[in-house]
Design an enzyme around this catalytic site. Structure first.
Site, mmCIF file in Angstrom:
data_model
loop_
_atom_site.group_PDB
_atom_site.id
_atom_site.type_symbol
_atom_site.label_atom_id
_atom_site.label_comp_id
_atom_site.label_asym_id
_atom_site.label_seq_id
_atom_site.Cartn_x
_atom_site.Cartn_y
_atom_site.Cartn_z
ATOM 1 N N GLY A 90 0.818 -1.198 0.000
ATOM 2 C CA GLY A 90 0.000 0.000 0.000
ATOM 3 C C GLY A 90 0.853 1.249 0.000
ATOM 4 O O GLY A 90 2.059 1.208 -0.270
ATOM 5 N N SER A 91 0.201 2.389 0.317
ATOM 6 C CA SER A 91 0.903 3.666 0.256
ATOM 7 C C SER A 91 1.885 3.839 1.404
ATOM 8 O O SER A 91 2.816 4.637 1.299
ATOM 9 C CB SER A 91 -0.115 4.808 0.280
ATOM 10 O OG SER A 91 -0.937 4.721 1.433
ATOM 11 N N PHE A 92 1.720 3.119 2.517
ATOM 12 C CA PHE A 92 2.584 3.300 3.668
ATOM 13 C C PHE A 92 3.527 2.127 3.902
ATOM 14 O O PHE A 92 4.355 2.176 4.794
ATOM 15 C CB PHE A 92 1.741 3.516 4.933
ATOM 16 C CG PHE A 92 0.885 4.731 4.865
ATOM 17 C CD1 PHE A 92 1.445 5.983 4.745
ATOM 18 C CD2 PHE A 92 -0.487 4.628 4.902
ATOM 19 C CE1 PHE A 92 0.657 7.105 4.676
ATOM 20 C CE2 PHE A 92 -1.289 5.743 4.836
ATOM 21 C CZ PHE A 92 -0.715 6.994 4.721
ATOM 22 N N GLY A 93 3.398 1.069 3.134
ATOM 23 C CA GLY A 93 4.278 -0.069 3.335
ATOM 24 C C GLY A 93 3.681 -1.330 2.748
ATOM 25 O O GLY A 93 2.728 -1.291 1.966
ATOM 26 N N VAL A 95 2.524 -5.659 3.147
ATOM 27 C CA VAL A 95 1.883 -6.654 4.004
ATOM 28 C C VAL A 95 2.574 -7.989 3.749
ATOM 29 O O VAL A 95 2.708 -8.411 2.597
ATOM 30 C CB VAL A 95 0.375 -6.760 3.724
ATOM 31 C CG1 VAL A 95 -0.255 -7.792 4.653
ATOM 32 C CG2 VAL A 95 -0.300 -5.407 3.880
ATOM 33 N N LYS A 109 1.309 -6.022 8.786
ATOM 34 C CA LYS A 109 1.248 -4.814 7.971
ATOM 35 C C LYS A 109 2.319 -3.845 8.437
ATOM 36 O O LYS A 109 2.394 -3.496 9.611
ATOM 37 C CB LYS A 109 -0.133 -4.173 8.069
ATOM 38 C CG LYS A 109 -0.365 -3.053 7.068
ATOM 39 C CD LYS A 109 -1.823 -2.625 7.049
ATOM 40 C CE LYS A 109 -2.079 -1.587 5.965
ATOM 41 N NZ LYS A 109 -3.516 -1.182 5.916
ATOM 42 N N ASP A 243 -13.245 4.172 1.603
ATOM 43 C CA ASP A 243 -12.456 3.483 0.573
ATOM 44 C C ASP A 243 -12.937 2.045 0.425
ATOM 45 O O ASP A 243 -12.137 1.107 0.418
ATOM 46 C CB ASP A 243 -10.968 3.529 0.923
ATOM 47 C CG ASP A 243 -10.086 3.186 -0.279
ATOM 48 O OD1 ASP A 243 -10.584 3.259 -1.421
ATOM 49 O OD2 ASP A 243 -8.903 2.847 -0.079
#
Length: 518
Positions: A90-93, A95, A109, A243
């Site tokens: 994702g946008s922050f890291g 999984v 995550k 979302d």
């Protein structure tokens, strides 16, 4: 002969028949939650209590690389978890799959704190200046008045709220722990959330460039009912997801749909209208009211229901309802193009799609109507569990101590800085000697000070006990000073110490702000 056989059967079934009775009553047909079928699973009719699992938080978790016993490769281990392959990003890291010492699999995550801080700063710069809304969160120092949404505390508060409060079957709960890992510095680089593993992955992978095989009517209905129950519960908690899409709907090993990824969610006061001025989420799943410039406040509940309708459309047809490769053309299609159900023969389902994907949010179907729609309930033959039972467990607000723990990671650093600031502030006060204070004229006064003359000779000096002898002449010399400086000298203020104290206090305050906010 057929009639005789029928008569004999009727005679056997009569109350006075001599047939041997069954020793035990036949068990009623059981409902299983493992396979969506023509009969809805038990979770749609009765809410099973879910025990709250304590969440363990580990700061500065132990990280090491070990050799695998299987093939000799290096494994990344964080505490008791061995990090395996990446299953999403994702946008922050990313999984990853993780395995504990007992062989249980979890989803880990990863959150990059640098990206979280960068996003928090950008949101702070874009903070709206509209009318203030009441906030549900307890007031914390070093933060501006709330606007009903998470501003400076967005990232860590959202993680904190998820790991503390999401104990619900259709919302992915936090399974084990929160881990902070760094390089020995006070501020680690990453945070890891260990969660339940949904082994079947996303419900469907569909994009503007990619289509998928559609599901049958019963599977669509079963999983959409799961989605209704989950989003209804979130709205009752004052949370708008913002979302909802197939990528954020995971399927567990027993075929339960679970809602994940609260990265852009907002939290509001309970029982409020939940209006928001932010635009967030995937463009193909945005409602028409968010596809315009300067749209103002829109209903977060209505936006979630639109996204639920687009998700259901994807499950039923294996594609998006509006497929355009340009964002401008996509937004124009969402705002103006009517919904088309290709080859749909079920008029009840078509009515549901038209009501969910209504362009006007004021006319769009609401959650109470959606859960009672004939397609959802099979014309009333298979109703969902009551809303009162589905939303009975309202989570308590986090305490200020819990909020501080989530925001500052280690509040001891903040307390240390505050103590230092208090100590620096005390340096500004007049320093009283143990002996009676003497004026510059050499006379002893116990109750008051004497105003010095306007001019004094440089040669004049007075010997007073001082803890800093090398500052004595400069501290007590009032020659060629301004009036207010002479007053400070007589009262015991040191000009350089005063300036240094102000600088140190300002630096300490800045450190407190940086620690609390980021």
């Amino acid at each position: 002969m057929a009639n005789e056989g029928a008569g004999s059967l009727q005679q056997d079934a009569s109350p006075g028949s001599s047939a041997r009775p069954e020793p035990y009553p036949r068990p009623s047909p059981a409902r299983y939650a493992s396979t969506p079928s023509f009969e809805s699973p038990q979770r749609h009719h009765r809410r099973n209590p879910i025990a709250r699992r304590p969440v363990k938080e580990t700061l500065n978790a132990r990280s090491e690389y070990t050799l695998s016993q299987d093939d000799g490769t290096a494994d990344d281990r964080i505490n008791q978890y061995v990090i395996k392959q990446e299953i999403g990003r994702g946008s922050f890291g990313a999984v990853h799959v993780a395995v504990d010492q007992y062989g249980n699999e979890y989803a880990v995550k990863e959150f990059s704190k640098a990206r979280l801080r960068k996003r928090a700063k950008s949101q702070l710069l874009r903070q709206s200046r509209g009318p203030k809304r009441s906030s549900r969160w307890p007031k914390l120092p070093f933060s501006s008045p709330g606007t009903g949404t998470w501003r400076r505390r967005d990232e860590k508060c959202s993680l904190f709220y998820q790991r503390r409060n999401c104990h619900y079957e259709e919302v992915t709960p936090q399974q084990s722990s929160i881990l902070d890992r760094g390089t020995g510095r006070p501020d680690p680089r990453f945070s890891y959330m260990v969660m339940e593993m949904c082994k079947k992955g996303v419900v469907m992978k569909v994009t503007l460039e990619e289509r998928a095989d559609p599901y049958d009517d019963e599977r669509c209905r079963c999983w959409f009912r799961d989605l209704i129950l989950g989003i209804e519960y979130l709205h009752a908690q004052g949370i708008v997801h913002r979302d909802i899409k197939p990528d954020n709907c995971l399927i567990t090993n027993d075929d339960v749909l679970k809602v994940v990824d609260f990265g852009v969610s907002e939290m509001f006061v309970l029982n409020s209208d939940m209006f928001t001025a932010k635009s967030a989420g995937s463009p193909a799943f945005l409602p028409p009211e968010l596809c315009v410039v300067k749209h103002g406040d829109v209903s977060g509940k209505a936006a979630d229901i639109w996204s639920m309708g687009v998700t259901l459309y994807c499950l039923r047809y294996g594609k998006l309802p509006f497929e355009e490769h340009s964002i401008i053309e996509l937004y124009d299609a969402i705002k103006n193009r009517p919904i088309v159900c290709d080859g749909e023969t079920d008029e009840v389902f078509k009515d549901l799609m038209l009501r969910i994907l209504e362009k006007d949010p004021a006319k769009r179907i609401q959650m109470d109507e959606l859960r009672e729609h004939p397609w959802v309930t099979k014309n009333g033959m298979d109703p969902l569990l009551p809303k009162s039972e589905n939303t009975a467990e309202i989570v308590d607000l986090p305490t200020e101590e819990e909020m501080f723990s989530a925001i500052t990671k280690n509040f001891g650093h903040v307390l240390a800085v505050m103590k230092a600031a208090k100590k620096f502030k005390s340096l500004q006060g007049p320093t009283r000697a143990s002996t009676p204070i003497q004026s510059i004229l050499g006379q002893e006064y116990e109750t008051h000070f004497v105003e010095p003359p306007t001019q004094m000779d440089p040669e004049e000096s007075v010997s007073l006990p001082s803890p800093l002898p090398y500052k004595k002449t400069q501290s007590l010399n009032t020659y060629n000073r301004r009036a207010w400086e002479r007053d400070d000298v007589v009262k015991g203020y040191h000009p350089q110490r005063r300036k240094l104290s102000l600088v140190l206090r300002q630096r300490a305050a800045n450190r407190v702000l940086r620690t609390a906010l980021f």
